[in-house]
Write a protein that holds these residues in place. Structure first.
Motif, PDB file in Angstrom:
ATOM      1  N   CYS A   1      -5.308  -2.616  -3.904  1.00 19.72           N
ATOM      2  CA  CYS A   1      -4.145  -2.276  -4.731  1.00 19.72           C
ATOM      3  C   CYS A   1      -4.533  -1.298  -5.817  1.00 19.72           C
ATOM      4  O   CYS A   1      -3.817  -0.316  -6.062  1.00 19.72           O
ATOM      5  CB  CYS A   1      -3.556  -3.555  -5.322  1.00 19.72           C
ATOM      6  SG  CYS A   1      -2.686  -3.309  -6.848  1.00 19.72           S
TER       7      CYS A   1
ATOM      8  N   PHE B   1      -4.748   2.118  -4.383  1.00 21.63           N
ATOM      9  CA  PHE B   1      -3.441   2.745  -4.158  1.00 21.63           C
ATOM     10  C   PHE B   1      -2.820   3.227  -5.457  1.00 21.63           C
ATOM     11  O   PHE B   1      -2.227   4.306  -5.525  1.00 21.63           O
ATOM     12  CB  PHE B   1      -2.507   1.752  -3.459  1.00 21.63           C
ATOM     13  CG  PHE B   1      -2.621   1.782  -1.976  1.00 21.63           C
ATOM     14  CD1 PHE B   1      -3.410   0.868  -1.318  1.00 21.63           C
ATOM     15  CD2 PHE B   1      -1.953   2.738  -1.233  1.00 21.63           C
ATOM     16  CE1 PHE B   1      -3.532   0.894   0.052  1.00 21.63           C
ATOM     17  CE2 PHE B   1      -2.073   2.772   0.137  1.00 21.63           C
ATOM     18  CZ  PHE B   1      -2.866   1.855   0.789  1.00 21.63           C
ATOM     19  N   PHE B   2      -2.941   2.416  -6.515  1.00 20.05           N
ATOM     20  CA  PHE B   2      -2.388   2.836  -7.797  1.00 20.05           C
ATOM     21  C   PHE B   2      -3.122   4.063  -8.315  1.00 20.05           C
ATOM     22  O   PHE B   2      -2.518   4.978  -8.902  1.00 20.05           O
ATOM     23  CB  PHE B   2      -2.468   1.689  -8.814  1.00 20.05           C
ATOM     24  CG  PHE B   2      -1.243   0.841  -8.833  1.00 20.05           C
ATOM     25  CD1 PHE B   2      -1.161  -0.308  -8.073  1.00 20.05           C
ATOM     26  CD2 PHE B   2      -0.156   1.206  -9.600  1.00 20.05           C
ATOM     27  CE1 PHE B   2      -0.017  -1.078  -8.081  1.00 20.05           C
ATOM     28  CE2 PHE B   2       0.990   0.438  -9.618  1.00 20.05           C
ATOM     29  CZ  PHE B   2       1.060  -0.700  -8.843  1.00 20.05           C
ATOM     30  N   LEU B   3      -4.445   4.104  -8.114  1.00 19.22           N
ATOM     31  CA  LEU B   3      -5.195   5.276  -8.550  1.00 19.22           C
ATOM     32  C   LEU B   3      -4.715   6.515  -7.795  1.00 19.22           C
ATOM     33  O   LEU B   3      -4.494   7.575  -8.390  1.00 19.22           O
ATOM     34  CB  LEU B   3      -6.684   5.041  -8.316  1.00 19.22           C
ATOM     35  CG  LEU B   3      -7.605   6.157  -8.786  1.00 19.22           C
ATOM     36  CD1 LEU B   3      -7.528   6.283 -10.283  1.00 19.22           C
ATOM     37  CD2 LEU B   3      -9.034   5.889  -8.341  1.00 19.22           C
TER      38      LEU B   3
ATOM     39  N   GLY C   1      -1.794   6.999  -6.418  1.00 17.43           N
ATOM     40  CA  GLY C   1      -0.469   7.369  -6.901  1.00 17.43           C
ATOM     41  C   GLY C   1      -0.520   8.083  -8.232  1.00 17.43           C
ATOM     42  O   GLY C   1       0.195   9.061  -8.472  1.00 17.43           O
ATOM     43  N   THR C   2      -1.387   7.614  -9.138  1.00 13.65           N
ATOM     44  CA  THR C   2      -1.483   8.238 -10.456  1.00 13.65           C
ATOM     45  C   THR C   2      -2.049   9.644 -10.361  1.00 13.65           C
ATOM     46  O   THR C   2      -1.543  10.579 -10.999  1.00 13.65           O
ATOM     47  CB  THR C   2      -2.367   7.384 -11.375  1.00 13.65           C
ATOM     48  OG1 THR C   2      -1.912   6.043 -11.341  1.00 13.65           O
ATOM     49  CG2 THR C   2      -2.322   7.902 -12.776  1.00 13.65           C
TER      50      THR C   2
ATOM     51  N   LEU D   1       4.232   8.641  -5.812  1.00 10.51           N
ATOM     52  CA  LEU D   1       4.540   7.394  -6.502  1.00 10.51           C
ATOM     53  C   LEU D   1       4.907   6.279  -5.550  1.00 10.51           C
ATOM     54  O   LEU D   1       4.689   5.102  -5.847  1.00 10.51           O
ATOM     55  CB  LEU D   1       5.690   7.624  -7.487  1.00 10.51           C
ATOM     56  CG  LEU D   1       5.291   8.296  -8.784  1.00 10.51           C
ATOM     57  CD1 LEU D   1       6.509   8.505  -9.639  1.00 10.51           C
ATOM     58  CD2 LEU D   1       4.292   7.434  -9.517  1.00 10.51           C
TER      59      LEU D   1
ATOM     60  N   LYS E   1       3.522   5.501  -2.912  1.00  7.67           N
ATOM     61  CA  LYS E   1       2.313   4.790  -2.473  1.00  7.67           C
ATOM     62  C   LYS E   1       2.010   3.653  -3.427  1.00  7.67           C
ATOM     63  O   LYS E   1       1.671   2.537  -3.041  1.00  7.67           O
ATOM     64  CB  LYS E   1       1.117   5.746  -2.416  1.00  7.67           C
ATOM     65  CG  LYS E   1       1.358   6.940  -1.555  1.00  7.67           C
ATOM     66  CD  LYS E   1       1.593   6.541  -0.103  1.00  7.67           C
ATOM     67  CE  LYS E   1       2.396   7.585   0.607  1.00  7.67           C
ATOM     68  NZ  LYS E   1       3.844   7.454   0.393  1.00  7.67           N
ATOM     69  N   ALA E   2       2.103   3.942  -4.725  1.00 10.13           N
ATOM     70  CA  ALA E   2       1.812   2.900  -5.709  1.00 10.13           C
ATOM     71  C   ALA E   2       2.865   1.812  -5.670  1.00 10.13           C
ATOM     72  O   ALA E   2       2.554   0.626  -5.712  1.00 10.13           O
ATOM     73  CB  ALA E   2       1.734   3.525  -7.106  1.00 10.13           C
ATOM     74  N   ASP E   3       4.123   2.204  -5.583  1.00 10.56           N
ATOM     75  CA  ASP E   3       5.195   1.231  -5.665  1.00 10.56           C
ATOM     76  C   ASP E   3       5.254   0.318  -4.462  1.00 10.56           C
ATOM     77  O   ASP E   3       5.478  -0.871  -4.593  1.00 10.56           O
ATOM     78  CB  ASP E   3       6.541   1.964  -5.774  1.00 10.56           C
ATOM     79  CG  ASP E   3       7.035   1.984  -7.196  1.00 10.56           C
ATOM     80  OD1 ASP E   3       7.898   2.801  -7.506  1.00 10.56           O
ATOM     81  OD2 ASP E   3       6.541   1.162  -7.986  1.00 10.56           O
TER      82      ASP E   3
ATOM     83  N   GLY F   1       0.954  -0.478  -2.858  1.00  7.74           N
ATOM     84  CA  GLY F   1       0.117  -0.938  -3.961  1.00  7.74           C
ATOM     85  C   GLY F   1       0.616  -2.248  -4.521  1.00  7.74           C
ATOM     86  O   GLY F   1      -0.133  -3.230  -4.664  1.00  7.74           O
ATOM     87  N   LEU F   2       1.915  -2.289  -4.830  1.00  8.76           N
ATOM     88  CA  LEU F   2       2.474  -3.509  -5.384  1.00  8.76           C
ATOM     89  C   LEU F   2       2.443  -4.637  -4.365  1.00  8.76           C
ATOM     90  O   LEU F   2       2.219  -5.799  -4.697  1.00  8.76           O
ATOM     91  CB  LEU F   2       3.901  -3.249  -5.858  1.00  8.76           C
ATOM     92  CG  LEU F   2       4.504  -4.387  -6.667  1.00  8.76           C
ATOM     93  CD1 LEU F   2       3.719  -4.577  -7.936  1.00  8.76           C
ATOM     94  CD2 LEU F   2       5.949  -4.118  -6.983  1.00  8.76           C
TER      95      LEU F   2
END
Lengths: 114, 323, 113
Positions: free
Chosen positions: C15, C18-20, C22-23, C39, C41-43, C46-47
């Motif tokens: 996770c 994935f957040f990295l 997305g950022t 984004l 990808k993170a949402d 990642g979530l």
């Protein structure tokens, strides 16, 4: 360095940033943002003081007061924004007359001012 | 484990300070507003770290949600009335970055003085905080001693609606005063929201019943766990604002019914206070047998009023109805 | 560390990855549309991985179901919001950056943006 002390010092920094912004910024919307930050700093300080005894449960009285404060802060923001809209409809600028009119930089054009 | 926790807290504190500084230092107003919303969300994390989940719920719903919508709506209206004559009409104007040259127009002398004063204030307050951060019980023992008589099982709710109920009553009055002020200042019609997309309408239609359920759950939960009237009211207000944005205003016209519903919270609260005074002799002194039921009654009407007030603060009323 | 702990840790680390991603995408991609793409990808995933990792530690089915419901709600909301942002950007006249527009900018020819 307990979490309470860390967040307490952060709250002091936020209060300073918000206070400076509320005084130094000319644009009234930015002043409203600065007041929000100042409010957040004050709330953070109260809740950090409520957590002074890490081995016990947190003190519920400052938490209840801060809960009240958050709701009051949003009301203040709403009223301030309504006043700002009213002011801009009246004088066409989003800054008080003594804060931006005298230095002549408004020659950049009222079209860019909001 | 505490080293990791301390590192996390330090990182969060640094993020808060940098976000606050960038909010006030960014030249673009849109960016400043978005940064303030991000600041509110990080602050919610800080509340969780300080063991204040009630405040975290309220901050996420009110501080980041409602305040964000208020500020963005204000930005849109300020951009429209600035007469910047963009080539693309309507909502496109709001996407042009809003610069304002009225920033930093003071001379060097006053700016240095202001900076010095702020630093002195920070130093004084920081020293005071450092010295006062000794382990102290605060009012926790006093609250815990009176919990059995309060009618609820959650200390923050007990303080809000029983021990310090007077503050909450006055806060409801402040809410209504703010609404009166905003309505009195609304000389123009509602800002015309752009025509809603069917995706937004479908989302709002699906979310509104679910969010009502969540609000009722938060309200009921406040008596024994973090939750309560403010969080429930704020969540419900978010759903009503969403419905409004989706082109399906969920509130009736601003007539007698809506006004009565807005005033209901304060009216019930004052009514209970007076009844308690006649029964027990002191204002807001609930009879301990029915304290729980009275608190639930007050919280239910507070939820409705808070939701309506917050929604009306954001959306305003349609033109011609403020009389 | 039991097997559940290992799976939990693995999904939380994934996770974070994935957040990295997305950022970094949010900061580095050239226009609104590609940033929205990053984004998601993170949402979404990642979530989802975070919910999986935390739900395994939850200890009760009720809490795990609530976490899954949160993930579904965020999916619905972020989908709608991505659509709305892209729609608003299109209406404001922001065109996607393509190979054609990059080549035109590089050669500094006047033309539509």
């Amino acid at each position: 360095m307990t979490p309470a002390l860390l967040y307490g010092l952060t709250a002091v920094a936020l209060c300073a940033i918000g206070l400076h912004g509320a005084m130094a910024q000319a644009h009234l919307l930015r002043r409203i943002l600065a007041l929000n930050i100042l409010g957040a700093g004050v709330f953070l300080l109260s809740v950090a003081l409520a957590r002074r005894a890490p081995h016990l449960a947190p003190d519920p009285v400052p938490q209840a007061l801060v809960l009240t404060g958050i709701v009051v802060a949003v009301c203040v923001s709403a009223l301030a924004l309504a006043l700002l809209r009213h002011l801009q409809a009246d004088i066409g600028r989003s800054a008080l007359p003594e804060d931006g009119a005298a230095t002549g930089t408004e020659a950049a054009g009222p079209a860019r001012d909001a | 484990m505490t080293m990791i926790a301390l590192a996390f807290d330090g990182l969060l504190a640094l993020t808060l300070i940098v976000l606050a500084w960038r909010t006030l230092a960014s030249p673009d107003l849109h960016q400043a507003v978005v940064l303030l919303v991000a600041f509110g969300l990080q602050l919610s994390l800080a509340w969780v770290r300080l063991d204040a989940p009630d405040i975290a719920l309220a901050e996420a719903a009110i501080g980041a949600g409602i305040t964000g919508v208020l500020l963005m709506g204000a930005l849109g209206q300020l951009a429209d009335s600035a007469d910047s004559a963009p080539s693309t009409p309507g909502p496109g104007a709001a996407i042009v970055p809003l610069q304002d040259e009225s920033q930093r127009q003071h001379g060097t002398g006053p700016r240095v003085l202001l900076l010095l004063l702020t630093l002195m204030f920070a130093a004084a307050l920081g020293t005071a905080v450092w010295q006062v951060m000794v382990s102290s019980d605060g009012l926790l023992p006093a609250v815990q001693a009176q919990m059995p008589a309060s009618g609820v099982a959650h200390p923050v709710t007990a303080v809000l609606l029983n021990f310090r109920a007077y503050d909450t009553l006055l806060e409801m009055a402040v809410l209504m005063l703010a609404l009166l002020g905003v309505l009195a200042l609304s000389r123009t019609a509602n800002p015309s929201w752009p025509e809603p997309s069917p995706v937004l309408t479908a989302l709002a239609r699906g979310l509104l019943p679910l969010v009502t359920l969540v609000a009722a759950y938060l309200l009921w939960r406040g008596s024994h766990a973090p939750g309560g009237a403010f969080q429930a009211g704020a969540v419900l207000a978010g759903a009503l604002v969403l419905a409004n944005l989706a082109g399906a205003p969920a509130l009736p016209a601003y007539g007698a019914l809506l006004r009565s519903a807005v005033a209901l919270g304060l009216a019930v609260f004052v009514g209970v206070a007076l009844v308690a005074m006649s029964l027990e002799g002191a204002l807001l002194e609930y009879p301990s047998a029915i304290a729980g039921g009275l608190i639930l009654l007050i919280e239910a009407s507070l939820t409705l009023s808070i939701a309506l007030v917050l929604t009306l603060l954001v959306t305003g009323v349609r033109a011609g109805e403020t009389s | 560390m039991t097997l559940i702990d290992v799976v939990s840790l693995a999904s939380l680390v994934a996770c974070a990855g994935f957040f990295l991603a997305g950022t970094v995408g949010l900061l580095r991609f050239p226009d609104v549309y590609t940033r929205l793409h990053a984004l998601t990808k993170a949402d979404n995933l990642g979530l989802g991985l975070m919910v999986l990792g935390v739900a395994l530690q939850a200890g009760s089915w009720a809490v795990a179901l609530k976490l899954a419901l949160i993930w579904l709600l965020v999916l619905a909301a972020s989908t709608a919001v991505s659509h709305l942002v892209a729609r608003a950007a299109l209406r404001a006249g922001i065109l996607p950056v393509t190979e054609v527009s990059l080549a035109r900018d590089a050669s500094c020819q006047p033309g539509p943006p």
